[in-house]
Write a protein that holds these residues in place. Structure first.
Motif, mmCIF file in Angstrom:
data_model
loop_
_atom_site.group_PDB
_atom_site.id
_atom_site.type_symbol
_atom_site.label_atom_id
_atom_site.label_comp_id
_atom_site.label_asym_id
_atom_site.label_seq_id
_atom_site.Cartn_x
_atom_site.Cartn_y
_atom_site.Cartn_z
ATOM 1 N N ALA A 25 -3.274 -5.027 -7.919
ATOM 2 C CA ALA A 25 -1.953 -4.874 -8.536
ATOM 3 C C ALA A 25 -1.284 -6.222 -8.760
ATOM 4 C CB ALA A 25 -1.078 -3.981 -7.666
ATOM 5 N N LEU A 26 -1.419 -7.152 -7.805
ATOM 6 C CA LEU A 26 -0.808 -8.473 -7.952
ATOM 7 C C LEU A 26 -1.429 -9.242 -9.114
ATOM 8 C CD1 LEU A 26 -0.376 -9.655 -4.262
ATOM 9 C CD2 LEU A 26 1.442 -9.286 -5.932
ATOM 10 N N GLY A 68 5.304 7.168 -3.992
ATOM 11 C CA GLY A 68 3.960 6.831 -3.536
ATOM 12 C C GLY A 68 3.900 6.599 -2.036
ATOM 13 N N GLY A 69 4.893 5.902 -1.495
ATOM 14 C CA GLY A 69 4.928 5.686 -0.054
ATOM 15 C C GLY A 69 5.086 6.984 0.719
ATOM 16 N N GLY A 84 -5.182 5.768 -5.101
ATOM 17 C CA GLY A 84 -4.503 4.774 -5.932
ATOM 18 C C GLY A 84 -5.451 3.725 -6.471
ATOM 19 N N VAL A 85 -6.373 3.245 -5.626
ATOM 20 C CA VAL A 85 -7.333 2.232 -6.063
ATOM 21 C C VAL A 85 -8.243 2.791 -7.148
ATOM 22 C CG1 VAL A 85 -9.316 0.850 -5.341
ATOM 23 C CG2 VAL A 85 -7.275 0.935 -3.904
ATOM 24 N N ALA A 116 1.627 2.458 -8.050
ATOM 25 C CA ALA A 116 2.648 3.055 -7.191
ATOM 26 C C ALA A 116 2.031 3.715 -5.963
ATOM 27 C CB ALA A 116 3.458 4.080 -7.982
ATOM 28 N N LEU A 117 0.772 4.128 -6.056
ATOM 29 C CA LEU A 117 0.093 4.735 -4.917
ATOM 30 C C LEU A 117 -0.489 3.690 -3.970
ATOM 31 C CD1 LEU A 117 -1.807 7.657 -6.704
ATOM 32 C CD2 LEU A 117 0.338 7.783 -5.438
ATOM 33 N N LEU A 118 -1.062 2.619 -4.529
ATOM 34 C CA LEU A 118 -1.755 1.660 -3.659
ATOM 35 C C LEU A 118 -0.852 0.546 -3.130
ATOM 36 C CD1 LEU A 118 -2.665 -1.364 -5.016
ATOM 37 C CD2 LEU A 118 -3.964 0.173 -6.490
ATOM 38 N N THR A 119 0.214 0.192 -3.850
ATOM 39 C CA THR A 119 1.037 -0.943 -3.426
ATOM 40 C C THR A 119 1.708 -0.715 -2.074
ATOM 41 O OG1 THR A 119 1.412 -1.671 -5.706
ATOM 42 C CG2 THR A 119 2.969 -2.432 -4.047
#
Length: 480
Positions: A25-26, A68-69, A84-85, A116-119
């Motif tokens: 994501a970054l 997501g969290g 998410g990944v 939004a799922l993996l971050t």
């Protein structure tokens, strides 16, 4: 109680997994700007299509990151992280294969859902897995390596754009995911929050994303979408109404009862709105007007991230001693100065004399600003609400960037083909940078007038090292 030690083999695998996931994501948040001119040429896209290439991703990410969290807490943090990944990688593959700008934009929106799922999940996995004695060091390593990924992003993106092509900016995520997922499934323990009860504010998430999307569309397609702008405002009002009445809202409005928290988020809107417009237009300016290659344009901005990686922790420590008011005033003013210095960057700009001074001043301003802003946001609420406060602040920053990328070309008078003409784009860029600087001055004035020293003993950020220029660091729920 989590009991994995950082020196163990499992601890190392958990760190590798979370760094790989968050780096996807970054990287994506920093490399795509560099690729925009080539994307536009290859797909014969207008400036508005390039805006949507950035904004489609930010729209779904900003609208769904809080949800997501919560999904991870309820259904299992590893499960949601892996989903998410995989989702992010599949959407990246769609981006890399997109034959038209419309399909690319749709795939970017899907990418944002995966983000939004993996971050939030990557940091939550560290919190839920490591022994309390090792947690701070694990978070430091995670944020440090993630910052390095953010720093490498523009350089790597430029190299890919000039070499195998812009599509590899997205396709690169696929092998990262193929490496990340098996490690996560084999070595990362599953965890969930037994206190959750399975109700999610889906309506709130939809209304929030709809409000942002309609307003963004109205700004990008100015002159043809006034009714959509009204509908966007109406969706925003409906969002506030729903969040106020729900028992478990995605955005608990009572958190804004803290004047300090409210003021800091208004400052965040000003600061990251200016940053979003600045990084979007500067990547284009360096290539379209100054004639830089994609690699040179990506490398040109590297000192900003490098300064943040080297000095963000020290800046946070200084703010602990002197309070946040001065850093949150001086930092935006330095960044505003940097944006005015960017007016020197024109045709055939010299890097050492024209670009580097602005980049260094921008980096210095962000070093002074970012860590104290995060610390102040966390300190402005109860310890138990640190995670949601950080999530709101992160979403506010992304929403501000979203609106800025939509509005700034309109305010600067950029036509749909402006990026194809060096003269036209340079003239608009010269109008845009003072606007960004002005927004930062407003943010500095608000910080000076409204921000106060936090109470002693308040919660402090765990992510002390930070290298992401597009949003503030995010903190996990359930702080000790």
């Amino acid at each position: 109680m989590p009991d994995v030690r950082i020196a163990s083999a499992q601890g190392k695998w958990i760190l590798i997994t979370t760094v790989l996931g968050s780096s996807m994501a970054l990287l994506d948040s920093t490399v795509v700007n560099v690729a925009l001119p080539r994307i536009g040429d290859d797909l014969d896209a207008s400036l508005s299509a390039l805006q949507w290439t950035i904004n489609a991703y930010m729209l779904t990410l900003a609208g769904l990151i809080l949800l997501g969290g919560s999904l991870g807490d309820q259904y299992g943090r590893r499960k949601i992280f892996v989903i998410g990944v995989v989702w992010f990688a599949a959407a990246s593959l769609m981006c890399g294969l997109a034959p038209t700008d419309a399909i690319l934009i749709a795939a970017r929106a899907l990418q944002g859902i995966g983000g939004a799922l993996l971050t939030p999940g990557s940091l939550a996995l560290i919190q839920a897995s490591f022994h309390p004695d090792d947690r701070a060091r694990a978070v430091g390593l995670w944020s440090g390596f993630g910052g390095i990924g953010a720093a490498v992003g523009p350089f790597l993106g430029g190299w890919l754009v000039d070499g195998p092509g812009w599509r590899w900016v997205f396709l690169l995520n696929v092998p990262l995911a193929l490496l990340c997922v098996p490690i996560a499934l084999r070595h990362v323990p599953e965890s969930a929050d037994g206190r959750t009860h399975g109700r999610f504010d889906v309506l709130g998430a939809v209304l929030g994303a709809l409000a942002l999307g309609l307003v963004t569309y109205a700004l990008i397609e100015a002159g043809t979408a006034s009714l959509l702008a009204i509908a966007g405002v109406a969706a925003g009002v409906a969002f506030v109404y729903v969040e106020k009445r729900r028992q478990d809202p995605m955005l608990p409005l009572d958190i804004f009862g803290s004047r300090q928290f409210t003021a800091l988020n208004i400052v965040t809107l000003c600061v990251y709105g200016a940053f979003g417009g600045y990084f979007f237009l500067t990547a284009l300016q360096l290539q379209v007007v100054a004639g830089y290659s994609a690699l040179a344009a990506g490398t040109a901005l590297l000192p900003t991230t490098a300064l943040m990686l080297l000095f963000s922790a020290r800046s946070g420590a200084l703010a602990d001693k002197i309070g946040p008011r001065i850093p949150l005033t001086v930092g935006p003013l330095l960044c505003a100065t940097a944006m005015l210095l960017m007016l020197r960057v024109g045709e055939h700009a010299n890097y050492l004399t024209d670009v580097l001074p602005a980049v260094l001043v921008q980096g210095a301003g962000m070093v002074i600003l970012v860590a104290p802003l995060t610390a102040s946001v966390l300190a402005s609420v109860d310890t138990s609400r640190a995670g949601i406060a950080s999530g709101i602040n992160n979403a506010a920053a992304r929403a501000a960037s979203l609106i800025a990328v939509a509005a700034l070309p309109l305010l600067a008078g950029m036509g749909p083909e402006a990026y194809r003409s060096a003269a036209a784009f340079n003239a608009a860029f010269d109008r845009a940078m003072p606007i960004c600087a002005g927004v930062l001055v407003v943010g500095a004035a608000l910080a000076f007038a409204l921000v106060r020293r936090p109470a002693p003993g308040c919660v402090r950020p765990e992510c002390r090292t930070h290298g992401n220029v597009t949003s503030p660091p995010i903190e996990a729920e359930g702080r000790p």
